[in-house]
Structure formats: structure tokens, C-alpha cells
Write a protein that holds these residues in place. Structure first.
Motif, PDB file in Angstrom:
ATOM      1  N   TRP A   1      10.566  40.996 -26.191  1.00  0.00           N
ATOM      2  CA  TRP A   1      11.876  41.613 -25.989  1.00  0.00           C
ATOM      3  C   TRP A   1      12.506  41.044 -24.727  1.00  0.00           C
ATOM      4  O   TRP A   1      11.835  40.872 -23.715  1.00  0.00           O
ATOM      5  CB  TRP A   1      11.743  43.131 -25.841  1.00  0.00           C
ATOM      6  N   ILE A   2      13.805  40.814 -24.785  1.00  0.00           N
ATOM      7  CA  ILE A   2      14.539  40.283 -23.641  1.00  0.00           C
ATOM      8  C   ILE A   2      15.549  41.331 -23.209  1.00  0.00           C
ATOM      9  O   ILE A   2      16.374  41.770 -24.020  1.00  0.00           O
ATOM     10  CB  ILE A   2      15.241  38.962 -24.002  1.00  0.00           C
ATOM     11  N   PRO A   3      15.509  41.754 -21.929  1.00  0.00           N
ATOM     12  CA  PRO A   3      16.464  42.756 -21.461  1.00  0.00           C
ATOM     13  C   PRO A   3      17.892  42.202 -21.425  1.00  0.00           C
ATOM     14  O   PRO A   3      18.116  41.017 -21.205  1.00  0.00           O
ATOM     15  CB  PRO A   3      16.005  43.082 -20.036  1.00  0.00           C
ATOM     16  N   GLU A   4      18.838  43.094 -21.645  1.00  0.00           N
ATOM     17  CA  GLU A   4      20.251  42.715 -21.626  1.00  0.00           C
ATOM     18  C   GLU A   4      20.638  42.103 -20.279  1.00  0.00           C
ATOM     19  O   GLU A   4      21.476  41.203 -20.216  1.00  0.00           O
ATOM     20  CB  GLU A   4      21.108  43.940 -21.920  1.00  0.00           C
ATOM     21  N   THR A   5      19.995  42.571 -19.200  1.00  0.00           N
ATOM     22  CA  THR A   5      20.307  42.044 -17.871  1.00  0.00           C
ATOM     23  C   THR A   5      19.994  40.546 -17.776  1.00  0.00           C
ATOM     24  O   THR A   5      20.693  39.812 -17.078  1.00  0.00           O
ATOM     25  CB  THR A   5      19.534  42.803 -16.784  1.00  0.00           C
ATOM     26  N   GLU A   6      18.969  40.088 -18.486  1.00  0.00           N
ATOM     27  CA  GLU A   6      18.631  38.667 -18.489  1.00  0.00           C
ATOM     28  C   GLU A   6      19.697  37.863 -19.230  1.00  0.00           C
ATOM     29  O   GLU A   6      20.050  36.756 -18.822  1.00  0.00           O
ATOM     30  CB  GLU A   6      17.262  38.430 -19.134  1.00  0.00           C
ATOM     31  N   ILE A   7      20.208  38.415 -20.311  1.00  0.00           N
ATOM     32  CA  ILE A   7      21.259  37.724 -21.061  1.00  0.00           C
ATOM     33  C   ILE A   7      22.504  37.598 -20.194  1.00  0.00           C
ATOM     34  O   ILE A   7      23.112  36.521 -20.114  1.00  0.00           O
ATOM     35  CB  ILE A   7      21.577  38.480 -22.369  1.00  0.00           C
ATOM     36  N   GLN A   8      22.868  38.682 -19.507  1.00  0.00           N
ATOM     37  CA  GLN A   8      24.032  38.643 -18.620  1.00  0.00           C
ATOM     38  C   GLN A   8      23.827  37.637 -17.488  1.00  0.00           C
ATOM     39  O   GLN A   8      24.749  36.919 -17.116  1.00  0.00           O
ATOM     40  CB  GLN A   8      24.311  40.039 -18.048  1.00  0.00           C
ATOM     41  N   ARG A   9      22.603  37.572 -16.960  1.00  0.00           N
ATOM     42  CA  ARG A   9      22.304  36.624 -15.892  1.00  0.00           C
ATOM     43  C   ARG A   9      22.492  35.194 -16.383  1.00  0.00           C
ATOM     44  O   ARG A   9      23.084  34.357 -15.693  1.00  0.00           O
ATOM     45  CB  ARG A   9      20.871  36.822 -15.385  1.00  0.00           C
ATOM     46  N   LEU A  10      22.015  34.889 -17.587  1.00  0.00           N
ATOM     47  CA  LEU A  10      22.156  33.546 -18.140  1.00  0.00           C
ATOM     48  C   LEU A  10      23.630  33.190 -18.356  1.00  0.00           C
ATOM     49  O   LEU A  10      24.064  32.083 -18.057  1.00  0.00           O
ATOM     50  CB  LEU A  10      21.410  33.442 -19.467  1.00  0.00           C
ATOM     51  N   ILE A  11      24.386  34.153 -18.871  1.00  0.00           N
ATOM     52  CA  ILE A  11      25.810  33.910 -19.121  1.00  0.00           C
ATOM     53  C   ILE A  11      26.533  33.672 -17.789  1.00  0.00           C
ATOM     54  O   ILE A  11      27.328  32.728 -17.677  1.00  0.00           O
ATOM     55  CB  ILE A  11      26.431  35.082 -19.899  1.00  0.00           C
ATOM     56  N   ASN A  12      26.249  34.508 -16.793  1.00  0.00           N
ATOM     57  CA  ASN A  12      26.875  34.337 -15.477  1.00  0.00           C
ATOM     58  C   ASN A  12      26.501  32.997 -14.855  1.00  0.00           C
ATOM     59  O   ASN A  12      27.335  32.325 -14.256  1.00  0.00           O
ATOM     60  CB  ASN A  12      26.503  35.477 -14.539  1.00  0.00           C
ATOM     61  N   GLN A  13      25.247  32.621 -15.000  1.00  0.00           N
ATOM     62  CA  GLN A  13      24.770  31.359 -14.444  1.00  0.00           C
ATOM     63  C   GLN A  13      25.468  30.181 -15.117  1.00  0.00           C
ATOM     64  O   GLN A  13      25.852  29.219 -14.457  1.00  0.00           O
ATOM     65  CB  GLN A  13      23.255  31.272 -14.656  1.00  0.00           C
TER      66      GLN A  13
ATOM     67  N   GLY B   1       9.524  30.444 -17.966  1.00  0.00           N
ATOM     68  CA  GLY B   1       9.898  31.430 -16.963  1.00  0.00           C
ATOM     69  C   GLY B   1      11.379  31.434 -16.626  1.00  0.00           C
ATOM     70  O   GLY B   1      11.792  32.048 -15.643  1.00  0.00           O
ATOM     71  N   LEU B   2      12.192  30.758 -17.426  1.00  0.00           N
ATOM     72  CA  LEU B   2      13.629  30.726 -17.188  1.00  0.00           C
ATOM     73  C   LEU B   2      14.315  31.999 -17.656  1.00  0.00           C
ATOM     74  O   LEU B   2      15.409  32.325 -17.200  1.00  0.00           O
ATOM     75  CB  LEU B   2      14.257  29.512 -17.883  1.00  0.00           C
ATOM     76  N   ILE B   3      13.684  32.703 -18.590  1.00  0.00           N
ATOM     77  CA  ILE B   3      14.179  33.989 -19.070  1.00  0.00           C
ATOM     78  C   ILE B   3      13.059  35.005 -18.884  1.00  0.00           C
ATOM     79  O   ILE B   3      11.930  34.777 -19.326  1.00  0.00           O
ATOM     80  CB  ILE B   3      14.570  33.956 -20.571  1.00  0.00           C
ATOM     81  N   GLY B   4      13.383  36.131 -18.263  1.00  0.00           N
ATOM     82  CA  GLY B   4      12.412  37.217 -18.143  1.00  0.00           C
ATOM     83  C   GLY B   4      12.314  37.957 -19.464  1.00  0.00           C
ATOM     84  O   GLY B   4      13.326  38.262 -20.090  1.00  0.00           O
ATOM     85  N   ALA B   5      11.120  38.208 -19.913  1.00  0.00           N
ATOM     86  CA  ALA B   5      10.909  38.884 -21.188  1.00  0.00           C
ATOM     87  C   ALA B   5       9.760  39.873 -21.062  1.00  0.00           C
ATOM     88  O   ALA B   5       8.932  39.775 -20.158  1.00  0.00           O
ATOM     89  CB  ALA B   5      10.609  37.870 -22.285  1.00  0.00           C
ATOM     90  N   VAL B   6       9.727  40.806 -21.991  1.00  0.00           N
ATOM     91  CA  VAL B   6       8.690  41.837 -22.029  1.00  0.00           C
ATOM     92  C   VAL B   6       7.946  41.693 -23.344  1.00  0.00           C
ATOM     93  O   VAL B   6       8.559  41.573 -24.404  1.00  0.00           O
ATOM     94  CB  VAL B   6       9.328  43.247 -21.934  1.00  0.00           C
TER      95      VAL B   6
ATOM     96  N   LEU C   1      24.029  33.376 -27.459  1.00  0.00           N
ATOM     97  CA  LEU C   1      24.283  32.287 -26.509  1.00  0.00           C
ATOM     98  C   LEU C   1      24.819  31.061 -27.246  1.00  0.00           C
ATOM     99  O   LEU C   1      24.264  30.634 -28.240  1.00  0.00           O
ATOM    100  CB  LEU C   1      23.006  31.926 -25.751  1.00  0.00           C
ATOM    101  N   GLY C   2      25.869  30.511 -26.735  1.00  0.00           N
ATOM    102  CA  GLY C   2      26.458  29.319 -27.333  1.00  0.00           C
ATOM    103  C   GLY C   2      27.433  29.677 -28.427  1.00  0.00           C
ATOM    104  O   GLY C   2      27.324  30.736 -29.059  1.00  0.00           O
ATOM    105  N   PRO C   3      28.424  28.819 -28.672  1.00  0.00           N
ATOM    106  CA  PRO C   3      29.454  29.107 -29.678  1.00  0.00           C
ATOM    107  C   PRO C   3      28.877  29.210 -31.086  1.00  0.00           C
ATOM    108  O   PRO C   3      29.299  30.043 -31.877  1.00  0.00           O
ATOM    109  CB  PRO C   3      30.435  27.947 -29.551  1.00  0.00           C
ATOM    110  N   ASP C   4      27.915  28.364 -31.403  1.00  0.00           N
ATOM    111  CA  ASP C   4      27.277  28.414 -32.726  1.00  0.00           C
ATOM    112  C   ASP C   4      25.868  28.956 -32.637  1.00  0.00           C
ATOM    113  O   ASP C   4      25.095  28.859 -33.583  1.00  0.00           O
ATOM    114  CB  ASP C   4      27.245  27.021 -33.354  1.00  0.00           C
TER     115      ASP C   4
END
Length: 85
Positions: free
Chosen positions: A69-81, A57-62, A40-43
């Protein structure tokens, strides 16, 4: 129809037929918070920010014992958001 050739309608019916064996869903790819911070982020972000977002609770984690562990779907959600803003 020609023997061995299946129409699109037959393919659709076979795909939704509950008697056909379905392959189990693939488990999501999981990433450590430090890997997410680097993505996340350029740097990259400070890993502390990722942990803070998890606590809030802004990122879902296990949690797996001591590991998070953070699911890839959460990373995609953050990027889309972030791209929608």
C-alpha cells in the motif's frame, strides 16, 4: 462577552488546551501500486516502474502481508517533486 459567544482568543486557547479531548488523527488514504501508476503521468505509468521505485526506496510503502500500500502523502510528494523540476 455575551453568554454563548466565544472570542477568537478563547477558541484558540480551547483548540490548544491539552485537557480538551482531541480527535484521533485520520489515517492516510492508501492506494495499491496499480492505482498509483494510473494516477501518475498523462497515460499512466507501467506498474513495474512503481514497484521498482518502491524497491529503490523512492516511494514509501507499507506492506500488509503480500499486499503493498502506498500512502496518499507519498503520491502528493511525488507530484510536488515532479512539478518543481
Amino acid at each position: 462577552m455575551t453568554k454563548g459567544v466565544i472570542s477568537m482568543a478563547e477558541q484558540d486557547a480551547a483548540a490548544t488546551d491539552p485537557q480538551q479531548p482531541q480527535s484521533p488523527p485520520k489515517p492516510p488514504k492508501l492506494f495499491r501500486p496499480k492505482d498509483v501508476a494510473a494516477q501518475l503521468g498523462p497515460d499512466g505509468l507501467d506498474v513495474g516502474i512503481v514497484y521498482r521505485w518502491i524497491r529503490k526506496g523512492l516511494i514509501g510503502a507499507v506492506r500488509d502481508g503480500q499486499r503493498i500500500w502506498i500512502p496518499e502523502t507519498e503520491i502528493q510528494r511525488l507530484i510536488n517533486q515532479a512539478t518543481q523540476q
